[in-house]
Scaffold this motif. Structure first.
Motif, PDB file in Angstrom:
ATOM      1  N   LEU A   1      70.142 -40.114 -45.937  1.00 58.68           N
ATOM      2  CA  LEU A   1      69.777 -39.258 -46.860  1.00 58.68           C
ATOM      3  C   LEU A   1      69.319 -37.939 -46.142  1.00 58.68           C
ATOM      4  CD1 LEU A   1      67.577 -41.295 -49.227  1.00 58.68           C
ATOM      5  CD2 LEU A   1      69.534 -40.009 -49.915  1.00 58.68           C
TER       6      LEU A   1
ATOM      7  N   ILE B   1      72.296 -35.944 -45.577  1.00 63.68           N
ATOM      8  CA  ILE B   1      72.966 -34.905 -46.536  1.00 63.68           C
ATOM      9  C   ILE B   1      71.697 -33.882 -46.639  1.00 63.68           C
ATOM     10  CG2 ILE B   1      73.016 -34.873 -49.086  1.00 63.68           C
ATOM     11  CD1 ILE B   1      74.037 -37.753 -48.924  1.00 63.68           C
TER      12      ILE B   1
ATOM     13  N   PRO C   1      75.180 -41.054 -51.813  1.00 62.80           N
ATOM     14  CA  PRO C   1      74.050 -40.460 -51.218  1.00 62.80           C
ATOM     15  C   PRO C   1      73.484 -41.302 -50.234  1.00 62.80           C
ATOM     16  CG  PRO C   1      74.194 -40.370 -53.650  1.00 62.80           C
ATOM     17  CD  PRO C   1      74.954 -41.345 -53.313  1.00 62.80           C
TER      18      PRO C   1
END
Length: 218
Positions: free
Chosen positions: A25, A28, A178
């Protein structure tokens, strides 16, 4: 108190799932924070540095470590990545150009360009592990990543197979994107690259010790 047996194994697996999801996470978010174009490389380097610590058996504060690498290496790793992208574009254009030619020479040149591109892909697989593990100059990162890749074919093959497997899983289960798209592949590549680092360092030390012994005997 450390859990043992099945519960202990389940706890450790759960802990690693949480770790990989968290760092993925961050990867990203910081990639997006750099507008993707400028954020992808430093975010990837930061992720590999965190994973490198885990592979080496060290506990580190994830976010401070990630942020430190992202901020301090932002320009350096983007410059390195820019060089690699330019090289990749040149190889791609060369392949397309050779395809417009006719005859045996065209096929030979295309085969040569494909061979060079495979070497390029090998370098890409090792570039971030090498970047976070060694203190080198920009072009030395590329050189050393390539040398490690071709001198450790087993690790390189496993990295390639692992990369294909992870991509296959993510394509078929996009909901994992994700949480594990980059971190799982990063962990696999960093672990395999670290084995190559240890092997290379061992060989270097043996040669160095042999050289020192010869010097002493002289």
């Amino acid at each position: 108190m450390e859990l043992g047996g099945v519960m202990g194994g389940f706890y450790r697996i759960s802990e690693w799932v949480m770790r990989l999801a968290y760092v993925n996470l961050l990867w990203i978010l910081f990639t997006l924070a750099g507008l993707i174009l400028f954020g992808a490389a430093p975010a990837t380097a930061a992720m590999f540095q965190v994973i490198r610590k885990w592979v080496m058996g060290k506990e580190v504060p994830v976010f401070p470590t990630f942020w430190k690498v992202y901020r301090s290496e932002f320009i350096t790793v983007n410059f390195l990545w820019f060089i690699l992208v330019v090289i990749g574009l040149i190889l791609f254009v060369d392949y397309l150009f050779f395809g417009t030619l006719e005859g045996f020479a065209s096929k030979l040149l295309q085969f040569g360009s494909i061979s060079i591109f495979l070497m390029y892909l090998i370098t890409l697989m090792y570039i971030f592990p090498v970047f976070v593990h060694y203190d080198l100059k920009t072009l030395q990162f590329i050189k050393y990543a390539f040398i490690l890749g071709i001198t450790h074919p087993l690790q390189t093959l496993m990295m390639a197979v692992g990369g294909v497997a992870v991509c296959f899983v993510i394509v078929n289960f996009p909901g994992l994107l994700p949480f594990f798209s980059g971190s799982v592949l990063g962990f696999l590549w960093m672990w395999l690259a670290y084995q190559a680092f240890c092997q290379s360092d061992t060989v270097f030390k043996k040669k160095s010790n042999a050289f020192n012994q010869n010097e002493t005997s002289v």
